[in-house]
Design a protein around this motif. Structure first.
Motif, PDB file in Angstrom:
ATOM      1  N   ILE A 115       0.839  -1.204   0.000  1.00 49.98           N
ATOM      2  CA  ILE A 115       0.000   0.000   0.000  1.00 49.98           C
ATOM      3  C   ILE A 115       0.873   1.253   0.000  1.00 49.98           C
ATOM      4  CG2 ILE A 115      -1.598   1.363   1.409  1.00 49.98           C
ATOM      5  CD1 ILE A 115      -2.834  -1.351   2.288  1.00 49.98           C
ATOM      6  N   SER A 116       1.938   1.243   0.799  1.00 50.07           N
ATOM      7  CA  SER A 116       2.843   2.401   0.847  1.00 50.07           C
ATOM      8  C   SER A 116       3.608   2.559  -0.457  1.00 50.07           C
ATOM      9  CB  SER A 116       3.828   2.240   2.015  1.00 50.07           C
ATOM     10  OG  SER A 116       3.145   2.266   3.246  1.00 50.07           O
ATOM     11  N   ILE A 117       4.044   1.443  -1.056  1.00 47.44           N
ATOM     12  CA  ILE A 117       4.749   1.511  -2.336  1.00 47.44           C
ATOM     13  C   ILE A 117       3.829   2.043  -3.428  1.00 47.44           C
ATOM     14  CG2 ILE A 117       5.849   0.129  -4.147  1.00 47.44           C
ATOM     15  CD1 ILE A 117       6.886  -1.729  -1.945  1.00 47.44           C
ATOM     16  N   ASP A 118       2.601   1.581  -3.415  1.00 49.22           N
ATOM     17  CA  ASP A 118       1.616   2.049  -4.392  1.00 49.22           C
ATOM     18  C   ASP A 118       1.413   3.555  -4.276  1.00 49.22           C
ATOM     19  OD1 ASP A 118      -0.575   1.691  -6.358  1.00 49.22           O
ATOM     20  OD2 ASP A 118      -1.859   2.211  -4.669  1.00 49.22           O
ATOM     21  N   ARG A 119       1.273   4.040  -3.049  1.00 48.23           N
ATOM     22  CA  ARG A 119       1.099   5.479  -2.841  1.00 48.23           C
ATOM     23  C   ARG A 119       2.363   6.249  -3.220  1.00 48.23           C
ATOM     24  NH1 ARG A 119      -3.200   7.825  -0.399  1.00 48.23           N
ATOM     25  NH2 ARG A 119      -4.084   5.860  -1.127  1.00 48.23           N
ATOM     26  N   TYR A 120       3.529   5.648  -2.985  1.00 53.91           N
ATOM     27  CA  TYR A 120       4.802   6.284  -3.353  1.00 53.91           C
ATOM     28  C   TYR A 120       4.878   6.525  -4.861  1.00 53.91           C
ATOM     29  CZ  TYR A 120       9.706   6.278  -4.807  1.00 53.91           C
ATOM     30  OH  TYR A 120      10.902   6.565  -5.418  1.00 53.91           O
ATOM     31  N   PHE A 121       4.541   5.510  -5.665  1.00 50.77           N
ATOM     32  CA  PHE A 121       4.598   5.672  -7.119  1.00 50.77           C
ATOM     33  C   PHE A 121       3.542   6.649  -7.610  1.00 50.77           C
ATOM     34  CE2 PHE A 121       7.038   1.642  -7.199  1.00 50.77           C
ATOM     35  CZ  PHE A 121       8.077   2.059  -8.016  1.00 50.77           C
ATOM     36  N   ASN A 122       2.365   6.632  -6.982  1.00 53.34           N
ATOM     37  CA  ASN A 122       1.307   7.541  -7.413  1.00 53.34           C
ATOM     38  C   ASN A 122       1.657   8.999  -7.152  1.00 53.34           C
ATOM     39  OD1 ASN A 122      -0.422   5.590  -8.384  1.00 53.34           O
ATOM     40  ND2 ASN A 122      -1.415   5.261  -6.421  1.00 53.34           N
ATOM     41  N   VAL A 123       2.413   9.257  -6.093  1.00 50.71           N
ATOM     42  CA  VAL A 123       2.723  10.628  -5.695  1.00 50.71           C
ATOM     43  C   VAL A 123       4.067  11.098  -6.244  1.00 50.71           C
ATOM     44  CG1 VAL A 123       3.228  12.125  -3.713  1.00 50.71           C
ATOM     45  CG2 VAL A 123       1.314  10.522  -3.610  1.00 50.71           C
TER      46      VAL A 123
END
Length: 341
Positions: A115-123
């Motif tokens: 979840i954190s990696i996903d948010r990292y790439f999105n931002v």
């Protein structure tokens, strides 16, 4: 013979009142977390229909599923503590419990990290193609995580892990013990490093963002920070205590080991607190989920405008953009009139 026995050579506790207290802690965690997670999974399945929405909801569903499977084990653990045993004396029950606990804790850690990696790439890298985004349209990555965790959990079935002879007791099982310890530490320490990196990068991105909408970035910062706090509170203490326990065991300090075993068991009970804290991640991940949960279970917290009472910043942003949209519509109407004339 009995006087030379090491403290962790069997599952019988030395201080029963302490483990009775641990059992109470586990029962409280179970009683509070089970209805909370059941209400969450109900919303994911019947209201959000997570399989039809974005990948973030698929990850969150798997996270709550791991929490519920972990909660199923807690009454058995509490019963063992009440009986003055660190683990069940029944070998089948003991190994099944260890398998479930390690599998679902590993799944919880894995999905928090994803979840954190996903948010990292999105931002931080919103325009970059990456492996995670390729799989975002399907639950394949979730299935892959569960499948990868299975072989890593098998060593817990080979020999009782936390009660007997682990690392430094019997040379013939040394390879199995070392592999088990490597799995135990890497599944916590490596994700923690990843979480620290993602949090630092997203915070840095927020600082560099001088224009435009910063609300999305702030929510991303809150999310990854909350994940890291949950991780630090629930998983790092038991990891550090495990290191200390192995150190005093290898150095053969029986009295220190007796204390280290009790501390380790207590901090493992603390790690089950993530079942209560994970819903915080759900709320920070999705405004839609937060509103939906309040509407169904806590409607008195919903304001007259249909928004959560603590979301004044959201309504404030809407009120700021409303005059701008109105002005744009007026300009478009004026241009249309001019062209018509």
């Amino acid at each position: 013979m009995e006087s030379t026995m090491h403290p962790s050579d069997n599952c019988t506790v030395e201080t029963k009142p302490l483990y009775v207290f641990y059992s109470v802690v586990v029962i409280v965690e179970f009683v509070l977390a089970l209805p909370l997670n059941l209400t969450v999974i109900y919303l994911f399945i019947f209201k959000l229909k997570f399989w039809k929405t974005n990948t973030n909801n698929i990850f969150l569903f798997n996270l709550v599923l791991a929490d519920i499977l972990l909660l199923i084990c807690l009454p058995v653990k509490a019963y063992s503590f009440q009986m003055g045993e660190r683990r069940s004396q029944n070998e089948v029950v003991c190994k099944a419990m260890l398998f479930m606990l390690f599998l679902n804790r590993g799944a919880s850690i894995a999905f928090l990290t994803v979840i954190s990696i996903d948010r990292y790439f999105n931002v931080v890298h919103p325009r970059k193609k990456n492996f995670l985004k390729i799989l975002k349209k399907s639950p394949h990555i979730s299935i892959l995580i569960w499948l990868l965790l299975l072989p890593l959990t098998i060593p817990t079935m080979l020999k009782t892990f936390e009660c007997c002879n682990s690392l430094g007791r019997e040379d013939e099982n040394l390879t199995t013990d070392i592999f088990r310890e490597i799995v135990f530490f890497t599944q916590i320490l490596i994700p923690f490093i990843v979480l620290v990196f993602c949090t630092a990068q997203i915070v840095n991105r927020l600082k560099k963002k001088t224009v435009g909408d910063r609300t999305k970035l702030r929510r991303a910062v809150f999310l990854v920070t909350s994940v890291m706090l949950v991780f630090s509170l629930c998983f790092l203490p038991c990891t550090i205590s495990r290191m200390v326990l192995l150190l005093v065991r290898v150095k053969e300090y029986p009295e220190a080991e007796a204390i280290a075993v009790q501390v380790y068991d207590g901090l493992m009970c603390l790690s089950y607190l993530d079942c209560l804290l994970d819903p915080l991640v759900y709320c920070l991940s999705s405004t839609k989920f937060q509103t939906l949960y309040l509407e169904h279970y806590l409607p008195f917290l919903i304001g007259k405008d249909g928004q959560p009472s603590d979301s004044s910043h959201s309504t404030g942003n809407n009120s700021n953009t409303a005059p701008l949209k109105h002005a744009q519509r007026e300009n478009m109407a004026t241009q249309g009139t001019s062209s018509a004339s």
